[in-house]
Write an enzyme that holds these catalytic residues in place. Sequence first.
Site, PDB file in Angstrom:
ATOM      1  N   HIS A   1       0.848  -1.189   0.000  1.00 21.23           N
ATOM      2  CA  HIS A   1       0.000   0.000   0.000  1.00 21.23           C
ATOM      3  C   HIS A   1       0.890   1.248   0.000  1.00 21.23           C
ATOM      4  O   HIS A   1       1.248   1.756   1.063  1.00 21.23           O
ATOM      5  CB  HIS A   1      -0.912   0.004   1.235  1.00 21.23           C
ATOM      6  CG  HIS A   1      -1.808  -1.196   1.316  1.00 21.23           C
ATOM      7  ND1 HIS A   1      -1.376  -2.413   1.805  1.00 21.23           N
ATOM      8  CD2 HIS A   1      -3.115  -1.369   0.970  1.00 21.23           C
ATOM      9  CE1 HIS A   1      -2.382  -3.276   1.765  1.00 21.23           C
ATOM     10  NE2 HIS A   1      -3.449  -2.663   1.269  1.00 21.23           N
TER      11      HIS A   1
ATOM     12  N   PRO B   1      -6.768  -3.640  11.287  1.00 22.41           N
ATOM     13  CA  PRO B   1      -8.195  -3.281  11.348  1.00 22.41           C
ATOM     14  C   PRO B   1      -8.325  -1.819  11.768  1.00 22.41           C
ATOM     15  O   PRO B   1      -7.852  -1.420  12.833  1.00 22.41           O
ATOM     16  CB  PRO B   1      -8.737  -4.234  12.422  1.00 22.41           C
ATOM     17  CG  PRO B   1      -7.790  -5.398  12.408  1.00 22.41           C
ATOM     18  CD  PRO B   1      -6.456  -4.805  12.123  1.00 22.41           C
TER      19      PRO B   1
ATOM     20  N   HIS C   1      -3.882   3.676  -3.759  1.00 21.88           N
ATOM     21  CA  HIS C   1      -3.987   3.054  -2.433  1.00 21.88           C
ATOM     22  C   HIS C   1      -3.111   1.811  -2.321  1.00 21.88           C
ATOM     23  O   HIS C   1      -2.380   1.641  -1.342  1.00 21.88           O
ATOM     24  CB  HIS C   1      -5.446   2.693  -2.144  1.00 21.88           C
ATOM     25  CG  HIS C   1      -5.656   1.988  -0.836  1.00 21.88           C
ATOM     26  ND1 HIS C   1      -5.687   0.603  -0.739  1.00 21.88           N
ATOM     27  CD2 HIS C   1      -5.842   2.453   0.416  1.00 21.88           C
ATOM     28  CE1 HIS C   1      -5.885   0.266   0.522  1.00 21.88           C
ATOM     29  NE2 HIS C   1      -5.989   1.364   1.243  1.00 21.88           N
TER      30      HIS C   1
ATOM     31  N   ARG D   1     -18.882 -14.325  40.147  1.00 26.05           N
ATOM     32  CA  ARG D   1     -18.569 -12.895  40.039  1.00 26.05           C
ATOM     33  C   ARG D   1     -18.299 -12.303  41.422  1.00 26.05           C
ATOM     34  O   ARG D   1     -17.508 -11.372  41.574  1.00 26.05           O
ATOM     35  CB  ARG D   1     -19.710 -12.141  39.348  1.00 26.05           C
ATOM     36  CG  ARG D   1     -21.031 -12.193  40.083  1.00 26.05           C
ATOM     37  CD  ARG D   1     -22.091 -11.290  39.495  1.00 26.05           C
ATOM     38  NE  ARG D   1     -23.382 -11.468  40.154  1.00 26.05           N
ATOM     39  CZ  ARG D   1     -24.401 -10.631  40.065  1.00 26.05           C
ATOM     40  NH1 ARG D   1     -24.287  -9.530  39.338  1.00 26.05           N
ATOM     41  NH2 ARG D   1     -25.534 -10.867  40.668  1.00 26.05           N
TER      42      ARG D   1
ATOM     43  N   GLU E   1     -17.923  -0.728  25.134  1.00 26.89           N
ATOM     44  CA  GLU E   1     -17.199  -1.987  25.270  1.00 26.89           C
ATOM     45  C   GLU E   1     -16.030  -2.085  24.289  1.00 26.89           C
ATOM     46  O   GLU E   1     -14.941  -2.549  24.662  1.00 26.89           O
ATOM     47  CB  GLU E   1     -18.139  -3.178  25.045  1.00 26.89           C
ATOM     48  CG  GLU E   1     -19.181  -3.361  26.133  1.00 26.89           C
ATOM     49  CD  GLU E   1     -20.458  -2.559  25.876  1.00 26.89           C
ATOM     50  OE1 GLU E   1     -21.406  -2.696  26.664  1.00 26.89           O
ATOM     51  OE2 GLU E   1     -20.478  -1.799  24.877  1.00 26.89           O
TER      52      GLU E   1
ATOM     53  N   ASP F   1     -19.393  -9.459  21.997  1.00 29.00           N
ATOM     54  CA  ASP F   1     -19.581  -9.238  20.550  1.00 29.00           C
ATOM     55  C   ASP F   1     -19.083  -7.859  20.135  1.00 29.00           C
ATOM     56  O   ASP F   1     -18.520  -7.697  19.052  1.00 29.00           O
ATOM     57  CB  ASP F   1     -21.055  -9.380  20.183  1.00 29.00           C
ATOM     58  CG  ASP F   1     -21.508 -10.825  20.116  1.00 29.00           C
ATOM     59  OD1 ASP F   1     -20.649 -11.716  20.012  1.00 29.00           O
ATOM     60  OD2 ASP F   1     -22.727 -11.068  20.186  1.00 29.00           O
TER      61      ASP F   1
ATOM     62  N   HIS G   1     -29.742 -11.230  26.260  1.00 25.20           N
ATOM     63  CA  HIS G   1     -28.607 -11.081  27.158  1.00 25.20           C
ATOM     64  C   HIS G   1     -27.993 -12.417  27.577  1.00 25.20           C
ATOM     65  O   HIS G   1     -26.980 -12.418  28.279  1.00 25.20           O
ATOM     66  CB  HIS G   1     -29.040 -10.321  28.425  1.00 25.20           C
ATOM     67  CG  HIS G   1     -29.187  -8.850  28.219  1.00 25.20           C
ATOM     68  ND1 HIS G   1     -29.965  -8.304  27.229  1.00 25.20           N
ATOM     69  CD2 HIS G   1     -28.630  -7.788  28.868  1.00 25.20           C
ATOM     70  CE1 HIS G   1     -29.908  -6.989  27.271  1.00 25.20           C
ATOM     71  NE2 HIS G   1     -29.099  -6.645  28.265  1.00 25.20           N
TER      72      HIS G   1
END
Length: 788
Positions: free
Chosen positions: A146, A235, A384, A480, A534, A563, A597
Amino acid sequence: MASHLLLAPQISPPASLASRAAAAAARASSPDPRHRRTSSVRCRRPVLPSSRAFARPELSGRRRGEIRPGSDRTAGVGRVRGGGGLAARCLREGAEGGEERADVADGGKTAQLEKSPLADESLAATCINTIRMLVVDAVNNVNAGHPGSAMGLAPLGALLFAEEMHFDPADPAWPNRDRFILSNGHVCLLQYCLLHLTGYNIQMEDLKQLAKLGSKTPGHPENTLTPGIEVTTGPLGQGFANAVGMAAAEAHLAARLNTADFPDLIDHHTFVLFGDGCAMEGVVQEAASLAGHWGLGKLIAFYDSNQVTIDGSTSLALSEDVIGRLAALRWHVQRVTVRDAADLDAIRAAIREAKRETQRPSLIQVDTVIGFGSPKRQGTSAAHHGAFGEEETKAIRKALHWPYSEPFTVPDKVYQAMHLAAARGQSAAASWRDQAAHYRQCHPDWAALLDALTVPGRLPAGWEDSLPSFSPSTPPDATRGYSEACLNALVHSLPNLLGGSADLASSNKVAFHGLPDFSRGCFEGRNFHYGVREHGMAAISNGLALHSRALIPVAATFLVFSDYMRPALRLAALSAARVLFVFTHDSIGLGEDGPTHQPVEHLPSLRAIPNLHVIRPGNATETAGAYVAAVRRSVGPTAILLSRQKLTAQLEGSSREGVLRGGGGGGGGGGLDLILIASGSELVLCQEAAEKLRLEGYRVRVVSLVCWELFQQQPQEYRDAVLPPHVTKRLAVEAARSQGWCEWVGPQGSVLSVERFGASGHYLEVFHKFGFTVENIVEQAYKLLGKS
């Protein structure tokens, strides 16, 4: 070319800060040099006995990050770093390009600041075009890569490495170096070229081997392969958030280690380069919001706005004012246009202004031309990626007035000029090591704290002994809850432990009681509040961990929300970042919140990430063992999965040692008929089911397979002892999808799992609906044993 400054709206600080700032200004203007320190913003924290291990030295009388009168940080080119209690007198000669020198008192030593080699515009142009041609030659040589943004950013890269940053190629990890993070990782050729030119162990042959198998110059930066690479990026947006974590780490270490007599022991900047693609990613918004909220004044971000993406112009999908957005997030913002050596003064001025702003992070939008110098491709998406070909390469040489036809040519004067930066960095690193040694002499009680916060892998002796012990008489609690007890014991024996939650501290029980919050004006705090971010939390935690490879950050949320964190989780594993990801509410056992959940597929999907250890303890003893395993592990992240529902504190066969080996178990005597295998909250169900089966005369063993990754690392003899190969009747019980269990149960075994989404209801009713009861486990065992 003049700098176009777009300053963010001024945000008035709280009254207390404003009054302290006024007092600081009064002291700064006082003729008495004893008054020339700005006030510190102190946060409430417990008063520790003087004998307490790892308490911090007394802070200097200045607010973290503010520039003292006469500080070397007010200088632009050729600053000197690393001296505690530096007293610098800068003598400038001439209005433009004149020599800048400073006599620096640092333990009786004197240093001289020399004029930057890039002050000579002709030499600067040669350095910049050398970088551009190395980029062109590298992509042509392998027909991959690149080049476009690397060519457009060559002036900025040359200036940062030649003038602004302090680094030591001979000791790439010295603690007080400036950090440089490339968030748009596809621009890695720019960084590889700069590392080569400044003397890192990146040879010309490495540039020729770009993206080839086994090369030190992979297609995107990897911190485990290439010296001088701080974090693995690729990323888009991840590196930006990592940089926020690194800037937070610098602020935290400075607040805990700097003293009145060593006010600059920890004093460096974090520079991050990101592009239009990064600006579109949501993780940048999350991380930028926190950086502005925290007031990370030592963070300087360069936004490469070349207005091109792979599909074409950014106007296809982006019309917002990016720097206006960050200004609204309490960033100091500027804008410069960069083409060639003539624009270096504009960049210098912008960086100098950014360093003067110590209460907000700084953004400098750098308007560049992608593929600068390529007549056919510059300013288009065609620049690019991909090779240029022979004819276009000739045209680039002509456009850049490059006199050399031989590829990979570097004039000697370029090496000489860029090596001056390395020499300056080596001097600063040596000075810092001397300063650190002097610090240890002056503050012997705090030497261990300095090591714990800056030396990779350094853990205090006996830290494991601080963990609570549990017995069968310990009142039942969710894992927990056991985790909360473990963390609050460890935080007092591990001074490098810190972290927090994504707005769920009261639910996932991740908070360090009695310790302050990390916040604007209280960077020494060890409780981090990430809000509902998150993804940003995970990526920032990676930066905290990789800053010096000494801090151990904890990042917590519900398992189902992993996720949101997946890209950062993967990069934590790829970067070998020691982050403790704590995921509570780990199954359908969370109950009433229902299938939105209740995690079902999350556990096996985490196990699918290489180099991520996933530990799911089933009781208090295993929870303590999980933290021992996670803290001991210095080469990657650990995910600890915890229940919402209460569980017995101690079960037969459970031990910390078993967790460290990934699994263990016993019972059943010789000639086993059946093995029950479980993790987490299902372990106690298997224990009770085994007791019923034993009463009927069956020889049953219960195995807690708490961490597959650790178990797989054990010698075959140990694995066979836990799971004897001749015992083929095996039943695995886990409230998640069954992927992967076939390895442990074998072709004649069976798995009791969850193969659909959960349901809302009391957790006992939900468990009953999905068959997670002692009675059903016994029934499934009968089927394996051939009993009708």
